[in-house]
Design an enzyme around this catalytic site. Structure first.
Site, PDB file in Angstrom:
ATOM      1  N   ASN A 218       0.801  -1.226   0.000  1.00 26.19           N
ATOM      2  CA  ASN A 218       0.000   0.000   0.000  1.00 26.19           C
ATOM      3  C   ASN A 218       0.836   1.280   0.000  1.00 26.19           C
ATOM      4  O   ASN A 218       0.386   2.320  -0.462  1.00 26.19           O
ATOM      5  CB  ASN A 218      -0.954   0.008   1.198  1.00 26.19           C
ATOM      6  CG  ASN A 218      -0.308  -0.426   2.487  1.00 26.19           C
ATOM      7  OD1 ASN A 218       0.296  -1.497   2.557  1.00 26.19           O
ATOM      8  ND2 ASN A 218      -0.389   0.397   3.502  1.00 26.19           N
TER       9      ASN A 218
ATOM     10  N   HIS B 156     -13.701  -0.317  -0.781  1.00 19.66           N
ATOM     11  CA  HIS B 156     -13.473   1.132  -0.934  1.00 19.66           C
ATOM     12  C   HIS B 156     -12.194   1.470  -1.690  1.00 19.66           C
ATOM     13  O   HIS B 156     -11.934   2.636  -1.983  1.00 19.66           O
ATOM     14  CB  HIS B 156     -13.532   1.852   0.420  1.00 19.66           C
ATOM     15  CG  HIS B 156     -12.380   1.639   1.346  1.00 19.66           C
ATOM     16  ND1 HIS B 156     -11.418   2.601   1.535  1.00 19.66           N
ATOM     17  CD2 HIS B 156     -12.060   0.613   2.147  1.00 19.66           C
ATOM     18  CE1 HIS B 156     -10.545   2.150   2.435  1.00 19.66           C
ATOM     19  NE2 HIS B 156     -10.918   0.945   2.819  1.00 19.66           N
TER      20      HIS B 156
ATOM     21  N   CYS C  69       1.363   9.526  12.407  1.00 18.20           N
ATOM     22  CA  CYS C  69       1.407  10.343  13.622  1.00 18.20           C
ATOM     23  C   CYS C  69       0.773   9.543  14.755  1.00 18.20           C
ATOM     24  O   CYS C  69      -0.431   9.359  14.788  1.00 18.20           O
ATOM     25  CB  CYS C  69       0.640  11.627  13.377  1.00 18.20           C
ATOM     26  SG  CYS C  69       0.828  12.778  14.726  1.00 18.20           S
TER      27      CYS C  69
HETATM   28  N1  PLP Z   1      -4.451  -4.210   3.639  1.00 17.50           N
HETATM   29  C1  PLP Z   1      -3.921  -3.260   2.854  1.00 17.50           C
HETATM   30  C2  PLP Z   1      -2.722  -3.584   2.019  1.00 17.50           C
HETATM   31  C3  PLP Z   1      -4.474  -1.979   2.831  1.00 17.50           C
HETATM   32  O1  PLP Z   1      -3.930  -1.027   2.056  1.00 17.50           O
HETATM   33  C4  PLP Z   1      -5.618  -1.712   3.642  1.00 17.50           C
HETATM   34  C5  PLP Z   1      -6.193  -0.355   3.697  1.00 17.50           C
HETATM   35  O2  PLP Z   1      -5.513   0.629   3.526  1.00 17.50           O
HETATM   36  C6  PLP Z   1      -6.146  -2.750   4.414  1.00 17.50           C
HETATM   37  C7  PLP Z   1      -5.532  -3.981   4.389  1.00 17.50           C
HETATM   38  C8  PLP Z   1      -7.347  -2.538   5.263  1.00 17.50           C
HETATM   39  O3  PLP Z   1      -8.538  -2.439   4.506  1.00 17.50           O
HETATM   40  P1  PLP Z   1      -9.826  -1.723   5.131  1.00 17.50           P
HETATM   41  O4  PLP Z   1      -9.567  -0.253   5.071  1.00 17.50           O
HETATM   42  O5  PLP Z   1     -10.972  -2.137   4.270  1.00 17.50           O
HETATM   43  O6  PLP Z   1      -9.973  -2.232   6.510  1.00 17.50           O
END
Ligand code: PLP
Length: 385
Positions: free
Chosen positions: A152, A202, A326
């Site tokens: 991410n 989302h 943060c």
């Molecule tokens: N795993 C990864 C790689 C993510 O980027 C995110 C959200 O940013 C999540 C899990 C968590 O997903 P959610 O926001 O639907 O709980």
């Protein structure tokens, strides 16, 4: 007020018009409880089953292998905790990587407190795990491997098919957190030998607060939420019908438009990366130059704080993200950037620009024209320069 120029699509995305339109009947007309027997309830139940087919088709699964959850985080918790406890009699060892999302890392910490041992594989300077190292970490008591599809923060894509083949050959369950991949990359659970896969609506222009866990047929995972018979008794609670419908619709649209979206996002992403690196001295790309999400541009700027860049971009109506979190008033550099071997200062100076389907060339130009003088201005004020 002028529109936000949104470059934080890895954090969340706008709900598409088509998705919103598909959802609203289930909030207003067909609002029945899907467990009830009359028409508006049956309509809701049928809509859930259609969405299950849509999600399954998007990842190459069977509808019976898709279970809806309340988020990507919940799907990850279910995969790891449900998978680990269901297979405890076979062993107590889990392998993951050091750059996973906290949904994975904190689930692993929880499991460590409950008798499991976890190996956290390091990554190379691009953020890729070594498949050889993974093989060497496997023990007779290894029951679960959890490696994210794509990161991410830095966008790096892992060798998922290779990992899947190793896990399959050793009879180990393979989970992948594909929250960032679904909607941005073509994913096929069968081709990649994935046993468990977590996704979230989302991130692909669906609503917040709904996700899904793919559980390959025959893989042993405990039920996660106890109560009613929803989701075949494995995830109880009256279903979030409208949001599930939104996830289904978003999945179908994402699959249908995948190639075009990837081409468009890559073009904008590369323009942003190349131009910024050309025009701003002492800036570096984080993550792998090619094996990266089509929308991810993670860049570190020497001598400045990523947070300061963000605040100044925000004043110009541009939304992006930094590599620091943060917590209790202190800025901690991201565990992902630190795992790449970046020194603290570079990790603190990082910015994540995540391109999405609504971004235009004009947005990219506005962003670039904003960033260059912002970094110059901050450097002029910086005691580090
Ligand atoms: N795993 C990864 C790689 C993510 O980027 C995110 C959200 O940013 C999540 C899990 C968590 O997903 P959610 O926001 O639907 O709980």
């Amino acid at each position: 007020m002028s529109k936000t120029i949104y470059f934080d699509n890895a954090a969340t995305t706008a709900v598409r018009d088509e998705v919103f339109a598909a959802m609203t009947p289930y909030l207003r007309e067909s609002y029945g409880n899907p467990s009830s027997l009359y028409k508006i309830a049956r309509d809701a139940k049928n809509a859930i089953e259609k969405a299950r087919e849509q999600v399954a088709a998007a990842i190459g699964a069977l509808p019976s292998e898709v279970f809806f959850t309340g988020s990507g985080t919940e799907a990850v918790n279910w995969a790891l905790i449900g998978g680990a406890f269901a297979n405890k009699s076979k062993g107590n060892h889990i392998i993951t990587s050091s750059i996973e999302h906290h949904a994975v890392l904190h689930s692993c910490k929880y499991l460590e407190k409950h008798g499991f041992e976890v190996t956290y594989l390091p990554v190379d300077k691009f953020g890729i795990i070594s498949v050889d190292e993974l093989e060497r970490a496997i023990r007779p008591e290894t029951i679960l491997i959890s490696i994210m599809y794509a990161n991410n923060e830095i966008g790096t894509i892992q060798p998922i098919a290779e990992i899947g083949a190793i896990a399959k050959a050793r009879g180990i369950i393979f989970h992948t957190d594909a929250v960032q991949a679904i909607g941005n990359l073509p994913v096929d659970v069968k081709a990649d030998n994935v046993d468990l896969l977590a996704l979230s609506a989302h991130k692909l222009h669906g609503p917040k607060g709904v996700g899904a866990l793919y559980i390959r047929s025959g893989v042993n995972v405990l039920a996660f939420i106890h109560g009613g018979a929803q989701e075949r008794g494995r995830r109880a609670g009256t279903e979030n019908v409208a949001s599930i419908v939104g996830l289904g619709e978003a999945s179908t649209l994402a699959k249908a438009e995948m190639d075009e979206k990837i081409r468009k996002m890559r073009k904008l992403r590369d323009k942003i990366i190349v131009t910024i690196l050309e025009r701003v001295p002492n800036a570096q790309l984080n993550g792998h130059p090619e094996k990266r999400l089509p929308g991810n541009a993670s860049i570190s700027f020497d001598f400045v704080e990523g947070e300061s860049i963000l605040l100044m971009l925000d004043m110009k109506g541009i939304a992006a993200s930094s590599g620091s979190a943060c917590t209790s008033g202190a800025l901690n550099p991201s565990h992902v950037l630190m795992a790449l071997g970046l020194p603290h200062e570079k990790a603190h100076g990082s910015l994540r620009i995540s391109v999405g389907r609504y971004n235009t060339e004009e947005d990219a130009d506005t962003l670039i024209e904003a960033i260059v003088p912002i970094v110059e201005k901050l450097r002029a004020m910086s005691p580090l320069c």
